[in-house]
Design an enzyme around this catalytic site. Structure first.
Site, short mmCIF file in Angstrom:
data_model
loop_
_atom_site.label_atom_id
_atom_site.label_comp_id
_atom_site.label_asym_id
_atom_site.label_seq_id
_atom_site.Cartn_x
_atom_site.Cartn_y
_atom_site.Cartn_z
N THR A 179 4.19 2.54 10.70
CA THR A 179 4.49 1.37 9.88
C THR A 179 4.09 0.11 10.66
OG1 THR A 179 6.19 0.02 8.84
CG2 THR A 179 6.89 1.36 10.71
N GLY A 180 3.47 -0.84 9.97
CA GLY A 180 3.07 -2.06 10.65
C GLY A 180 1.90 -2.70 9.95
N ARG B 140 -6.45 -3.70 -2.33
CA ARG B 140 -6.30 -3.56 -0.87
C ARG B 140 -5.63 -2.22 -0.54
NH1 ARG B 140 -1.77 -2.69 2.82
NH2 ARG B 140 -2.37 -3.54 4.82
N VAL B 141 -6.22 -1.49 0.39
CA VAL B 141 -5.63 -0.22 0.81
C VAL B 141 -5.22 -0.35 2.27
CG1 VAL B 141 -6.06 2.24 1.19
CG2 VAL B 141 -7.00 1.11 -0.84
N GLY B 142 -4.00 0.06 2.59
CA GLY B 142 -3.52 -0.01 3.97
C GLY B 142 -3.66 1.32 4.69
N ASP B 143 -3.01 1.39 5.84
CA ASP B 143 -3.13 2.59 6.67
C ASP B 143 -2.31 3.77 6.16
OD1 ASP B 143 -0.84 0.96 7.33
OD2 ASP B 143 -0.44 2.36 8.95
N THR C 182 7.46 -0.07 4.97
CA THR C 182 6.95 1.26 4.62
C THR C 182 7.94 2.34 5.05
OG1 THR C 182 4.68 0.56 4.76
CG2 THR C 182 5.09 2.85 5.34
N GLY D 232 -1.17 -2.89 8.62
CA GLY D 232 -2.06 -1.79 8.28
C GLY D 232 -3.49 -1.93 8.75
#
Ligand code: ASP
Length: 309
Positions: free
Chosen positions: A227-228, A204-207, A176, A230
């Site tokens: 970043t990581g 799928r939705v990440g952070d 990211t 999520g």
């Protein structure tokens, strides 16, 4: 010149000297420097921190090396679904988008949501339609095709494993991109953009698109881009947690970032990192992985891009 400064990241993870050739390392450093300078030059010209973070993130989105925009990873369906967000620390206004396809610069779309819609967060088809209505630049599938990413996906296709970017094995590298900046008016801002995770389930939705988890900015405390992994960053409400520790516990920026990344996030099993700055010009680049693509530049002459620990 006032206390202007900027920091960027291009993902954290198992990034060791022996995992990159000299040429690749140079390529990464070159794009990081270009993105850092593009944002910094705007700040020098008197632009806002919001303009600077949008510019730096756009430059990283335009490179195939990072998992955002052009370099976005493949979903389990062989498509690209991108997430992004931006926040203005002077007004606490924010914009976010998720699950968009074909948009050249998702970070720009997130800013348009903030400035030109009545909403904060648009997703999927609605976000696509909005992007068209505000004349966002679109690109066809070929633009987002990258042989390396395709191979990454083929290795996982058909399995229920999803993988963070550039990973050799599950969960060890994230690609990211993000930026935080302080402008001459004393205002700070943050932005983050991602293609998510290779072979992630569609939808799928990440952070990265979630204000408070992957992105947060508040002039009173700090601007943060993460970043990581999520799912863990969402559970830890990581970016806002850093801000809260400063606001309520009176921690310094460095103490708050260490507490969140090295202790709280680790405790729940999350790995990754963040970049953060405050309006005194303090910059922190914190991660609990082996490396993080990162850079920082400020008015006092600091100007560096770093990859390894
Ligand atoms: N945080 C991103 C996500 O979970 C992945 C990354 O940082 O590369 O979507």
């Amino acid at each position: 010149m006032k206390n202007i400064s900027i920091a960027i990241h291009g993902g954290a993870g198992t990034i060791r000297k022996d995992s990159l050739t000299k040429t690749k390392e140079q390529e990464y450093k070159q794009i990081l420097q270009l993105a850092l300078d593009a944002g910094y030059q705007l700040l020098e010209q008197g632009a806002t921190s919001l303009d600077a973070v949008e510019m730096s993130v756009s430059k990283l989105e335009d490179s195939h090396l990072f998992n955002a925009g052009k370099g976005s990873v493949f979903t389990a369906n062989g498509t690209h679904e991108m997430d992004a967000s931006i926040m203005d620390g002077s007004t606490l206004e924010a914009g976010a988008i998720s699950l968009v396809t074909g948009v050249k610069n998702p970070v720009q779309l997130s800013r348009l949501v903030m400035e030109k819609s009545d909403h904060l967060f648009l997703s999927g088809e609605g976000a696509q339609d909005f992007a068209r209505s505000v004349n966002c630049e679109f690109r066809d599938e070929d633009y987002f095709y990258d042989e390396f990413r395709h191979q990454q996906w083929l290795a996982l296709k058909g399995s229920d494993t999803f993988q963070l970017d550039h990973s050799l094995s599950k969960e060890d590298k994230f690609g990211t991109v993000g930026a935080v900046a302080l402008d001459k008016f004393g205002n700070i801002a943050a932005a983050t953009s991602t293609g998510g995770m290779t072979n992630k389930m569609y939808g799928r939705v990440g952070d990265s698109s979630i204000i408070g988890s992957g992105t947060y900015a508040n002039n009173l405390t700090c601007a943060v881009s993460c970043t990581g992994s999520g799912e863990y960053f969402i559970r830890g409400v990581v970016a806002y947690d850093v801000s809260c520790l400063i606001e309520y516990k009176k921690m310094s920026l460095a103490e708050a970032c260490t507490e969140v990344i090295q202790y709280r996030l680790k405790k729940i099993g999350g790995d990754g990192g963040l970049i953060a700055l405050d309006n005194n010009g303090n910059i922190v680049l914190e991660f609990n992985t082996q490396g993080m693509y990162r850079g920082r530049r400020s008015v006092d002459g600091l100007n560096e891009v770093i990859i390894y620990q």
